[in-house]
Design a protein around this motif. Sequence first.
Motif, mmCIF file in Angstrom:
data_model
loop_
_atom_site.group_PDB
_atom_site.id
_atom_site.type_symbol
_atom_site.label_atom_id
_atom_site.label_comp_id
_atom_site.label_asym_id
_atom_site.label_seq_id
_atom_site.Cartn_x
_atom_site.Cartn_y
_atom_site.Cartn_z
ATOM 1 N N PRO A 162 64.367 34.718 41.218
ATOM 2 C CA PRO A 162 64.951 35.914 41.855
ATOM 3 C C PRO A 162 65.448 35.600 43.261
ATOM 4 O O PRO A 162 64.854 34.792 43.988
ATOM 5 C CB PRO A 162 63.789 36.906 41.884
ATOM 6 N N LYS A 177 55.083 45.534 40.954
ATOM 7 C CA LYS A 177 55.516 46.854 40.493
ATOM 8 C C LYS A 177 54.894 47.908 41.397
ATOM 9 O O LYS A 177 53.676 47.978 41.518
ATOM 10 C CB LYS A 177 55.108 47.082 39.041
ATOM 11 N N TYR A 222 51.060 41.597 35.907
ATOM 12 C CA TYR A 222 51.432 40.531 34.979
ATOM 13 C C TYR A 222 52.121 41.180 33.787
ATOM 14 O O TYR A 222 51.573 42.080 33.146
ATOM 15 C CB TYR A 222 50.205 39.741 34.523
ATOM 16 N N ILE A 228 62.334 44.501 39.140
ATOM 17 C CA ILE A 228 63.150 44.484 40.348
ATOM 18 C C ILE A 228 63.419 45.914 40.796
ATOM 19 O O ILE A 228 63.561 46.826 39.971
ATOM 20 C CB ILE A 228 64.488 43.745 40.152
ATOM 21 N N LEU A 273 63.148 46.410 34.535
ATOM 22 C CA LEU A 273 62.505 45.219 33.984
ATOM 23 C C LEU A 273 63.581 44.233 33.536
ATOM 24 O O LEU A 273 64.499 44.599 32.788
ATOM 25 C CB LEU A 273 61.613 45.610 32.813
ATOM 26 N N SER A 309 54.642 39.444 38.696
ATOM 27 C CA SER A 309 55.682 40.218 39.361
ATOM 28 C C SER A 309 55.015 41.285 40.226
ATOM 29 O O SER A 309 53.788 41.344 40.343
ATOM 30 C CB SER A 309 56.624 40.862 38.334
ATOM 31 N N GLY A 331 60.488 39.692 35.239
ATOM 32 C CA GLY A 331 59.951 40.424 36.381
ATOM 33 C C GLY A 331 60.572 41.791 36.561
ATOM 34 O O GLY A 331 61.619 42.105 35.989
ATOM 35 N N TYR A 368 54.267 32.503 42.490
ATOM 36 C CA TYR A 368 54.705 33.808 42.968
ATOM 37 C C TYR A 368 54.022 34.104 44.294
ATOM 38 O O TYR A 368 52.800 33.918 44.432
ATOM 39 C CB TYR A 368 54.361 34.891 41.948
ATOM 40 N N ALA A 377 54.952 36.812 32.918
ATOM 41 C CA ALA A 377 55.380 36.489 34.278
ATOM 42 C C ALA A 377 54.632 37.356 35.271
ATOM 43 O O ALA A 377 54.347 38.529 35.023
ATOM 44 C CB ALA A 377 56.890 36.704 34.429
#
Length: 409
Positions: free
Chosen positions: A389, A299, A305, A350, A355, A297, A348, A254, A295
């Motif tokens: 993604p 936010k 995580y 978006i 979610l 990601s 993840g 990532y 995963a």
Amino acid sequence: MADFEGNNRETLEDDFCLLEDSDLEGDVDERFYELPILSPKAKAKVPVDYNKALKYVDRKEAGLEDVLRDHALHLLPAKTLFRFKTVSRRWDQWISSPLFAHRQTTYFKNVSGLFCQVADHSPSFISFNQDAYGMPDPSLSFFPEPVKVRSSCNGLVCCQGIEDDTYYICSPVTKEWKKLPRPNLYHGAKAAVVLAFEPYLLNFNESYELVCAVTFPDYPVVYFEIYSSRSSSWKVSDTICYELDGSGLHDGGYYMKGVVYWESSSGVILAFGLRDEQYGFLPLPANDEEYGNGALSMKHGELCYIQPRYQDNVCTINIHGNMDMSLKSVINLPYDAWSTFGVCRALGFINGDILILGLGTRVVSYHVKEQKVELISQHEGGACTRYIPYVNSLVSLRHPLIRDKGLIV
């Protein structure tokens, strides 16, 4: 309106000068690839916020078409823009302009869908909105050989040839692709490779980096090899990680804000900074593989995580954050959202607080504020599928002023 335009023109002239035609003649060395059309004289001022700039528009002088062109079109996804090219010849010219493509790439950052990769099969694409997001060839069959998707970042996609592990960088919307030279170290088919690409408004050369954490069997060290589009070459970093058992790195990583992150089976997250080429570790919350996989990601602009948990007949999603990856929040999933499908995989966040989860063979979105579950797609593959993604941007591998001999369209 005149005062507003005059002030902006003075600011532009203070900070930049236009390159003359004579500057483009003769041999051009590699450093020119980093030159934008405007050459900086001094530190640039903060760019105009185009969302706020609408209040300065004199609606008596500017027509609706001009307002849409200057303040709205660049905020739309690529598929929608291709449809708008049919509005008029002027719109076709605007949207086809390389400078507009660069601007749209800079401003449009919404995750538009997921590439689905099952082993060595051709990739497929799940669109979050069939009307707005898409590409001409979701299976990426325009390459000279079958490929699999390895990584994606802000509209660019890294693929790897199935036959000989060759790396390619492409823009799925424009079908432009570039074959990368062989790396110095052996990567193999499951290398922990991550694409890093951050477009900037005043940098017209869409530069990117491909970062690989290279490991070798029975040799507990991690090397870092980096491909840079600026030099069109690979470089093995002087930094070597000795503290981690390299065989435990996950093949997917990532990228966020200049740092690449990889999960490991050693209970830590390996972080590697691209600017200083230094590494560090973050604690990794333990996963329960029986009920789901976590995963990395982002936010609200911060690394997090996402970790599914199952306890007392309740499925929860734990959100960990900060440098210590402490528990920040807990999301309780509705019983009917997960009970039928078994293993829950976090894919993840978006576009804010949506979610994305994998539930068996289904991909669903969970709107945190509304506490609503929506089915996005159902397909074969299940737990064997990797989801990458993708942002539906007009990014081009072409430099607006220079033809790249290694670029294929």
